[in-house]
Scaffold this active site. Sequence first.
Site, PDB file in Angstrom:
ATOM      1  N   HIS A 143      -8.103  -5.511   0.046  1.00 44.72           N
ATOM      2  CA  HIS A 143      -6.802  -4.840   0.202  1.00 44.72           C
ATOM      3  C   HIS A 143      -6.019  -5.378   1.406  1.00 44.72           C
ATOM      4  CE1 HIS A 143      -3.863  -1.669  -0.097  1.00 44.72           C
ATOM      5  NE2 HIS A 143      -4.142  -1.234   1.116  1.00 44.72           N
ATOM      6  N   ASP A 144      -6.669  -5.552   2.541  1.00 44.39           N
ATOM      7  CA  ASP A 144      -5.985  -6.052   3.745  1.00 44.39           C
ATOM      8  C   ASP A 144      -5.477  -7.479   3.588  1.00 44.39           C
ATOM      9  OD1 ASP A 144      -5.756  -3.967   5.479  1.00 44.39           O
ATOM     10  OD2 ASP A 144      -7.507  -4.465   6.701  1.00 44.39           O
ATOM     11  N   ARG A 190     -11.643   6.190   9.770  1.00 42.61           N
ATOM     12  CA  ARG A 190     -11.159   4.808   9.743  1.00 42.61           C
ATOM     13  C   ARG A 190     -12.257   3.853   9.260  1.00 42.61           C
ATOM     14  NH1 ARG A 190      -6.399   2.110   9.297  1.00 42.61           N
ATOM     15  NH2 ARG A 190      -6.218   0.344  10.700  1.00 42.61           N
ATOM     16  N   ASP A 233      -8.959  -6.701  -4.230  1.00 44.39           N
ATOM     17  CA  ASP A 233      -8.634  -5.359  -3.712  1.00 44.39           C
ATOM     18  C   ASP A 233      -9.410  -4.307  -4.494  1.00 44.39           C
ATOM     19  OD1 ASP A 233      -7.476  -2.957  -2.920  1.00 44.39           O
ATOM     20  OD2 ASP A 233      -5.429  -3.741  -2.932  1.00 44.39           O
ATOM     21  N   SER A 250       0.832  -1.203   0.000  1.00 41.14           N
ATOM     22  CA  SER A 250       0.000   0.000   0.000  1.00 41.14           C
ATOM     23  C   SER A 250       0.870   1.259   0.000  1.00 41.14           C
ATOM     24  CB  SER A 250      -0.917  -0.077   1.230  1.00 41.14           C
ATOM     25  OG  SER A 250      -2.005   0.754   1.088  1.00 41.14           O
TER      26      SER A 250
END
Length: 398
Positions: A373-374, A250, A343, A178
């Site tokens: 993505h994670d 977040r 992602d 990232s």
Amino acid sequence: MDDDYSSWVPDAEVEEGLRPLPASAAWLPGDEPGRRQFLAIEGLPLESDPLGWIDVTLAYETWGHLNEARDNAVYVAHAFTGDSHVSGVAGDGHLTGGWWNGLVGPGRPIDTDRYFVVCANVVGGCQGTTGPAHPHPVDGLPWGSRFPWLTLRDMVQAEAHLADHLGVDSWALVIGPSMGGMRAVEWAATFPERVRAIGAVGTTAETTAEQIAWNAAQTAAIRLDPAFRGGDYYGAADGAGPYLGLGIARAIAHTTYRSEQELDARFGRRAQIGDPLAPDGMFAVESYLDHHADKLARRFDANSYLRMIHAVNTHDVGRGRGGLAAALAGFEGDALVIAIDSDRLYPLSNSERLAAALPGAVEVTVLHSDIGHDGFLVDSTGLNDAVEGLLRRVQARV
Ligand SMILES: CC(=O)SCCNC(=O)CCNC(=O)[C@H](O)C(C)(C)COP(=O)(O)OP(=O)(O)OC[C@H]1O[C@@H](n2cnc3c(N)ncnc32)[C@H](O)[C@@H]1OP(=O)(O)O
Ligand SMILES: N[C@@H](CCO)C(=O)O
């Protein structure tokens, strides 16, 4: 993974648990005293201001030893809200607490028994390196709103100072996920002679309109929190900081870090509290996002978060260099470009564009993960194989 969180409720304890950030901002959950080291850098120039500069202290950690040939150094660049603690080894030798333990550690693909591994908290961060919560050199009060708006190129310049300090002329590998991958690519463009390989995981060579759009909503959430006070909230009389705004930011971000199918499979339309269609009810996925919002608000500083957003938004490796391909033309090292198939934040097309701009026939390695993505933090098997392969190639060239 245990998904029975039916007893979890956002209660008063959560609110009371939030405290103003310490001005030193030099905490790191799970930190082992003495492990972190610090490098003072005087007069780091700022890309945004030709006359601007800042004195910074860089917090970093190292694992393993630089060999005599000084050819075994690996720089791991952390992501958006990451820190220098890429690998954690408990006293009994078990890996614990590091954010990339699957990849970095003794016997792992980036083997700390073999490689000298370095990771520093970025400038502007809040995990030990100088950031907005630190004292301003003139008046000793927190920098707050006065802290400069750094770019990833500034951060990479600071990392180059660290390389100089450690005696690393050239990295065997600079790798990151990232925002860390963005800096790996920046390293290849800025210091091609100092990097023998890069690993760009779930990232992009230039931040896209969609990514800036997601960041815009997060920025607004923080700035519109009344407790933000224009960025000068440290030491506020009522003790409040922009925790709610940071938490909302977040929650937005975390949604982009996961995939639609994962959220659906894990939470579906399941209720967390009461009837979610009633005003006081709650869906399980809302509770999950609340949890991640609260967790980040406890460990991160809103001003640092905004600096990270600015650094990501301004990321464009080709800027002022004649475009992306020209920027990377001088890089003769090996490159691993990894995309995660689910992602939605940094989709495959971003990796394809980066790979096409790199010299040589670089192919994107597409990893499967249901997470999104994670996936780079959660699913390590394919990632490990790819990095092992890259390091074998780098070794073969020595
Ligand atoms: C490179 C770097 O970025 S390093 C920085 C660290 N990483 C990040 O900040 C990335 C953000 N992502 C996360 O925090 C993720 O938790 C990861 C990637 C670290 C781990 O992912 P996973 O193992 O899939 O964890 P997951 O997203 O399911 O979250 C688990 C947490 O959600 C909580 N949770 C799950 N369901 C619910 C629910 N319905 N209600 C409330 N809480 C819930 C769990 O209790 C658990 O809490 P804990 O982390 O405090 O123990
Ligand atoms: N989980 C990552 C996402 C950004 O890649 C972070 O917060 O740093």
